[in-house]
Design an enzyme around this catalytic site. Structure first.
Site, PDB file in Angstrom:
ATOM      1  N   TYR A  38       1.065  -1.183   0.107  1.00 29.13           N
ATOM      2  CA  TYR A  38       0.000  -0.043  -0.048  1.00 29.13           C
ATOM      3  C   TYR A  38       0.865   1.205   0.223  1.00 29.13           C
ATOM      4  CZ  TYR A  38      -4.557   2.307   0.493  1.00 29.13           C
ATOM      5  OH  TYR A  38      -5.886   2.957   0.304  1.00 29.13           O
ATOM      6  N   LYS A  48      -3.306   8.362   2.656  1.00 28.31           N
ATOM      7  CA  LYS A  48      -4.414   8.123   3.504  1.00 28.31           C
ATOM      8  C   LYS A  48      -3.992   8.745   4.938  1.00 28.31           C
ATOM      9  CE  LYS A  48      -7.051   6.229   0.594  1.00 28.31           C
ATOM     10  NZ  LYS A  48      -8.041   6.952  -0.187  1.00 28.31           N
TER      11      LYS A  48
HETATM   12  O1  0WD Z   1     -10.526  -1.649  -1.550  1.00 27.93           O
HETATM   13  C1  0WD Z   1     -11.001  -0.627  -2.058  1.00 27.93           C
HETATM   14  N1  0WD Z   1     -11.388  -0.556  -3.356  1.00 27.93           N
HETATM   15  C2  0WD Z   1     -10.899   0.557  -0.979  1.00 27.93           C
HETATM   16  C3  0WD Z   1     -10.779   1.975  -1.495  1.00 27.93           C
HETATM   17  C4  0WD Z   1     -10.587   0.366   0.625  1.00 27.93           C
HETATM   18  C5  0WD Z   1     -10.727   1.562   1.143  1.00 27.93           C
HETATM   19  C6  0WD Z   1     -10.835   2.737   0.522  1.00 27.93           C
HETATM   20  N2  0WD Z   1     -10.836   3.029  -0.688  1.00 27.93           N
HETATM   21  C7  0WD Z   1     -10.641   4.181  -1.464  1.00 27.93           C
HETATM   22  C8  0WD Z   1      -9.864   4.601  -2.492  1.00 27.93           C
HETATM   23  O2  0WD Z   1      -8.485   4.910  -2.129  1.00 27.93           O
HETATM   24  C9  0WD Z   1     -10.650   5.989  -3.090  1.00 27.93           C
HETATM   25  O3  0WD Z   1     -10.152   7.046  -2.506  1.00 27.93           O
HETATM   26  O4  0WD Z   1     -12.111   4.608  -1.906  1.00 27.93           O
HETATM   27  C10 0WD Z   1     -12.018   5.591  -3.019  1.00 27.93           C
HETATM   28  C11 0WD Z   1     -12.703   5.166  -4.242  1.00 27.93           C
HETATM   29  O5  0WD Z   1     -12.168   3.967  -4.806  1.00 27.93           O
HETATM   30  P1  0WD Z   1     -12.621   2.730  -5.504  1.00 27.93           P
HETATM   31  O6  0WD Z   1     -14.099   2.860  -5.684  1.00 27.93           O
HETATM   32  O7  0WD Z   1     -11.919   1.606  -4.923  1.00 27.93           O
HETATM   33  O8  0WD Z   1     -12.014   2.990  -7.021  1.00 27.93           O
HETATM   34  P2  0WD Z   1     -12.465   3.308  -8.593  1.00 27.93           P
HETATM   35  O9  0WD Z   1     -13.656   2.859  -8.843  1.00 27.93           O
HETATM   36  O10 0WD Z   1     -11.390   3.072  -9.574  1.00 27.93           O
HETATM   37  O11 0WD Z   1     -12.910   4.967  -8.153  1.00 27.93           O
HETATM   38  C12 0WD Z   1     -11.597   5.810  -7.946  1.00 27.93           C
HETATM   39  C13 0WD Z   1     -11.985   6.796  -8.847  1.00 27.93           C
HETATM   40  C14 0WD Z   1     -10.903   6.772 -10.252  1.00 27.93           C
HETATM   41  O12 0WD Z   1     -10.983   5.725 -10.849  1.00 27.93           O
HETATM   42  P3  0WD Z   1      -9.754   5.069 -11.694  1.00 27.93           P
HETATM   43  O13 0WD Z   1      -9.948   3.609 -11.776  1.00 27.93           O
HETATM   44  O14 0WD Z   1      -9.634   5.801 -13.038  1.00 27.93           O
HETATM   45  O15 0WD Z   1      -8.539   5.656 -10.876  1.00 27.93           O
HETATM   46  O16 0WD Z   1     -11.068   8.157  -8.667  1.00 27.93           O
HETATM   47  C15 0WD Z   1     -11.188   8.965  -9.784  1.00 27.93           C
HETATM   48  C16 0WD Z   1     -11.565   8.161 -11.068  1.00 27.93           C
HETATM   49  O17 0WD Z   1     -12.738   7.896 -11.492  1.00 27.93           O
HETATM   50  N3  0WD Z   1      -9.984   9.686  -9.878  1.00 27.93           N
HETATM   51  C17 0WD Z   1     -10.378  11.091 -10.181  1.00 27.93           C
HETATM   52  N4  0WD Z   1     -11.208  11.918 -10.324  1.00 27.93           N
HETATM   53  C18 0WD Z   1     -10.984  13.170 -10.625  1.00 27.93           C
HETATM   54  N5  0WD Z   1      -9.822  13.515 -10.764  1.00 27.93           N
HETATM   55  C19 0WD Z   1      -8.825  11.545 -10.196  1.00 27.93           C
HETATM   56  C20 0WD Z   1      -8.755  12.829 -10.702  1.00 27.93           C
HETATM   57  N6  0WD Z   1      -7.555  13.599 -10.818  1.00 27.93           N
HETATM   58  N7  0WD Z   1      -8.068  10.286 -10.338  1.00 27.93           N
HETATM   59  C21 0WD Z   1      -8.768   9.420  -9.965  1.00 27.93           C
END
Ligand code: 0WD
Length: 275
Positions: free
Chosen positions: A155, A162
């Site tokens: 991580y 975080k």
């Molecule tokens: O296990 C997990 N999936 C966990 C996620 C456990 C605990 C926390 N999280 C957190 C992540 O760190 C994040 O902060 O939850 C949040 C959402 O994550 P997610 O739902 O797991 O991931 P995802 O569906 O990929 O959404 C995150 C999105 C990005 O998707 P991609 O796959 O392209 O990275 O964040 C957005 C983008 O849509 N994103 C941005 N949006 C605006 N501006 C940018 C940006 N510059 N960069 C990424």
């Protein structure tokens, strides 16, 4: 209808597996009116049917949080279409690949800064820029992970981001408290999403968490959605600056629960009850 009459914007839906989608859905089901954002054109087409599904087909806006002008344009669009808003969901994180495996000390300054800018500063900037259009009694929610508190393999850089995010939640909560705005985070257990695919050995993490959580299973975006809805609704009107765990209880374990094989040697089994 716990969110009736509330209007809010959700950032961070990449697809229907995204945690942000789970939160948006739970809010919609409780009567909230939503706006959602997409990162760039690549996501615009994919998000159109999702916006439709969330009842906000006319309120799908671009917002790359690394571009201040797009945050300002988002505020203008929200002001135009909604007037004022009641809540913001910040479900965004990014770290360059080099920051998510290998030795932590090898991370470059460039990668470090990018991760901090997109995963942490964006929450501060969004909070500040949206404040003029937020109603008192409003709420801001972000997403964190236990890797910001304790070491989690691979991580790495995101763990450091975080930690800064969770601290920002507390400082923002005090700062915006005078405006009647609450700021909280959910620290979610691992869920297989697009972003998670970037973390090395993620399927091992899922198995480990299921085996060692008090609830003996992994969690879903619907469960994060329900808890998120609570933190955005008036049910949590006196809750701010909190890091609320939605992880099946994993974070309370001080020692992994192991089982012993017939020879009495410690042995870890991966499937829930059998551990
Ligand atoms: O296990 C997990 N999936 C966990 C996620 C456990 C605990 C926390 N999280 C957190 C992540 O760190 C994040 O902060 O939850 C949040 C959402 O994550 P997610 O739902 O797991 O991931 P995802 O569906 O990929 O959404 C995150 C999105 C990005 O998707 P991609 O796959 O392209 O990275 O964040 C957005 C983008 O849509 N994103 C941005 N949006 C605006 N501006 C940018 C940006 N510059 N960069 C990424």
């Amino acid at each position: 209808m716990l969110m009736k009459g509330k209007r809010g914007v959700v950032l961070g839906i990449a697809n229907k597996k995204s945690i942000a989608y789970g939160i948006a859905k739970a809010c919609q089901e409780q009567g909230a009116e939503l706006a959602i954002t997409y990162l760039n054109e690549r996501f615009e087409k994919k998000l159109a049917p999702i916006a439709e599904d969330l009842g906000c087909a006319g309120r799908l806006y671009p917002c790359d949080v690394s571009k201040p002008e797009e945050i300002l344009a988002l505020r203008e669009a929200l002001e135009r279409d909604f007037g004022r808003i009641d809540f913001i969901v910040h479900s965004i994180a990014f770290a360059p690949k080099e920051g998510l495996s290998g030795r932590f000390s090898d991370v470059s300054k460039e990668a470090f800064n990018v991760a901090m800018e997109i995963s942490v500063y964006s929450l501060v900037e969004l909070s500040r820029e949206m404040l003029p259009i937020m109603n008192a009694g409003g709420a801001i929610l972000t997403l964190s992970y236990y890797g910001g508190v304790k070491y989690i393999p691979n991580y790495n850089l995101m763990g450091v981001a975080k930690a800064a995010l969770e601290s920002s939640v507390k400082y923002l909560a005090e700062d915006l408290g005078r405006d009647g705005i609450r700021v909280n985070a959910i620290s979610a257990g691992p869920i297989k999403t697009l972003a998670a695919a970037g973390i090395g050995d993620f399927s091992f993490m899922l198995k480990w968490n299921a085996a060692h959580s008090p609830l003996r299973r992994n969690i879903t975006i619907e469960e994060v959605g329900n808890s998120g809805m609570y933190l955005l609704s008036d049910l949590s009107s006196a809750v701010t600056g909190e890091i609320h765990y939605v992880d099946g209880g994993y974070n309370i374990m001080g020692m992994p629960a192991v089982i012993f094989d017939k020879e009495g040697k410690p042995h870890i089994a991966w499937n829930g009850e059998d551990r």
